[in-house]
Motif scaffolding. Sequence first.
Motif, short mmCIF file in Angstrom:
data_model
loop_
_atom_site.label_atom_id
_atom_site.label_comp_id
_atom_site.label_asym_id
_atom_site.label_seq_id
_atom_site.Cartn_x
_atom_site.Cartn_y
_atom_site.Cartn_z
N UNK A 239 54.19 18.84 45.77
CA UNK A 239 52.96 19.26 44.75
C UNK A 239 51.35 19.06 44.90
N UNK A 240 51.41 20.31 46.35
CA UNK A 240 50.34 20.13 46.55
C UNK A 240 49.68 19.34 46.91
N UNK A 241 49.60 18.05 46.98
CA UNK A 241 48.15 17.21 46.75
C UNK A 241 47.70 17.59 48.55
N UNK A 242 48.45 18.67 49.68
CA UNK A 242 47.45 18.95 51.20
C UNK A 242 47.33 17.89 51.81
N UNK A 243 47.62 16.97 51.68
CA UNK A 243 47.13 16.38 52.38
C UNK A 243 48.16 16.16 54.32
N UNK B 66 48.17 26.47 53.51
CA UNK B 66 48.56 25.48 52.12
C UNK B 66 48.05 27.49 51.08
N UNK C 176 48.62 29.23 45.78
CA UNK C 176 48.77 28.52 44.66
C UNK C 176 48.22 27.61 44.87
N UNK C 177 48.17 26.78 45.97
CA UNK C 177 47.94 25.66 46.33
C UNK C 177 48.66 24.42 46.81
N UNK C 178 49.72 25.27 47.03
CA UNK C 178 50.69 24.42 47.66
C UNK C 178 51.29 24.77 49.16
N UNK D 287 52.36 11.92 53.63
CA UNK D 287 53.48 13.22 52.62
C UNK D 287 53.85 11.88 51.24
N UNK D 288 52.90 11.67 49.48
CA UNK D 288 53.33 10.93 48.51
C UNK D 288 54.33 11.49 48.46
N UNK D 289 54.94 12.56 48.31
CA UNK D 289 56.20 13.51 47.51
C UNK D 289 57.38 13.08 48.53
N UNK D 290 57.00 12.53 49.48
CA UNK D 290 58.25 13.17 50.54
C UNK D 290 58.67 14.14 50.86
N UNK E 103 58.63 10.73 37.31
CA UNK E 103 59.33 12.14 37.72
C UNK E 103 60.57 12.25 36.64
N UNK F 260 45.76 24.61 39.72
CA UNK F 260 45.58 24.40 40.78
C UNK F 260 45.03 25.73 41.92
N UNK F 261 45.55 26.35 41.56
CA UNK F 261 45.17 27.73 42.64
C UNK F 261 43.18 27.36 42.78
N UNK G 271 42.21 24.72 45.57
CA UNK G 271 42.76 24.79 46.79
C UNK G 271 41.21 24.43 47.47
N UNK H 97 50.77 6.58 51.92
CA UNK H 97 52.04 7.34 51.40
C UNK H 97 51.39 7.13 49.73
N UNK H 98 49.84 6.53 49.85
CA UNK H 98 49.07 6.19 48.89
C UNK H 98 49.56 7.01 46.77
N UNK I 1 50.78 15.21 39.16
CA UNK I 1 49.29 14.72 40.33
C UNK I 1 48.62 15.51 40.39
#
Lengths: 65, 439
Positions: free
Chosen positions: A11-15, A26, A29-31, A55-58, B96, B141-142, B145, B377-378, B387
């Motif tokens: 989801x593009x958290x970018x961690x 990245x 689009x940010x992913x 990664x929060x989304x696994x 989800x 989102x873009x 970034x 993974x908070x 998100x």
Amino acid sequence: MRLKVDNEVCQGHNRCKVLAPELVDVDDEGYAVIKGDGTVPEELRGKAQLAVDNCPEFALSLEED
Amino acid sequence: MTTDHAQEHAGARRGEPLLAADGVEMAEGIYKMYPSSHGIPVADWATDFDHADPEYNKHAHEIWDDLRERCPVAHSERYGGTWLPTRHEDVRKIAYDTENFTSRQVIVVNGRADPEMSPVGQAPPITSDPPYHQHARKLLLSQFRPNKIDPLEGEIRAICRQRLDDLGEIVPGETVIDAATQYAQHIPPAVISRMLGFPPGDDDKFRYFIHHVIENIDGSPEEKLAVGLEFNAYLDAQIEDHKQNPRDDLTSYLLEAEIGGQKLPHETVRGAMLLLLIAGIDTTWSAIGASLWHLAQNPADVERLRNDPDVMIFALEEFLRAYAPVTMARLVAKDVEIGGCPMKEEDFVLLPFPAANRDPEFIENADKFIIDRRVNRHSAFGLGIHRCLGSNLARLELRVAIEEFVNRFPDFSLPKEGDQTTWSLGQIRGPRSLPLLIR
């Protein structure tokens, strides 16, 4: 070892980009996108594992070759 | 769990809603209002919770821990029926599930947003549902970034330093500053209004508008309508100015953006601007304040940040986990059972990501702040399609604000009289006043 990202789940958290910038970038689009073919050199294993563990989304995984 | 006494009250609380169809005047996009339960003391947090009660945010961590043991999904008849899951697993499942839960309304109030507003909603993409959601989200989102946000660091640092300079003369051991109103609250509005291309110096206006949207939960329909119209008029003026004088900023970007080959309708542009202001200001201000509140009570963590700046990559995430500010909400779209609880269509469900972050089944030592926690993974920024899209900006502001504060003040604590902090009301949790003694 190879680092993989599931683009359906990201989801593009970018961690991952912050924790392993040598391995992850990245896109416009940010992913997350994996650099090259995802092969993780020995010295970057720790960083790859950190990216996976945070990664929060696994969405990231490390797989044996 | 429910006593007869609570049930008696609960029935009175839920009451019959007022309908716009009956000629009642309501804020834009609202079609139904439930009677207010404002000021009625909470009988039991498990069966009668109220997220707008001043005790809720003040004691949030204890309340969530207690509910997680007892329920773990709490219910309240307030606001026409509201659920509060506290386990990570349940919060995650709902976040989800875009089939059974709609984002038409993400702030719990007595009014219900008109279903006609779906799938775009009042502030896209946070109030949007699939499949429209992904188009609106992609547009924004873009723009957040890393390579768009990283260059803002110098400017954010300058804003922080200016605010610290403006504190004036500091007498160590004597001077008490308010780190919320004199520092934290000024950082995010300056950045987001610059990104949107708004006139400088309107920060007070934004805080006033946002306070009404987020904290004035029990405001009357007339009051909400008036403030909503005022906010819209402000945004309309900015849009008009950008139409006359296009420039390189987010407002001009939104005016030029297309979905499916079409420019965005005026309301969609305005709604997205509304989202960026609301989501970009209150949340980060709250995170900065809560982090400083923690540091004031944990001098060893201040010392570690000063002596080992590399720890910040982990510390930042631990601040976000332990003091996550944002709880979002959903409306139940179809009757569904979660954690054994029968959720009915049009019930609200709060998604307390901060509670999920402190679930011991999800993370080890959940109640401890571990400054160099390596597995974290908070979900401070939420999970799934909604998100937070501004997380890179939020992280940058939070990091720089903490760095600058601890570099300026190596030693600070709560005042001699003890904790004088006042906490916000409602879904965004953070200090609204944070007196700190500079030592």
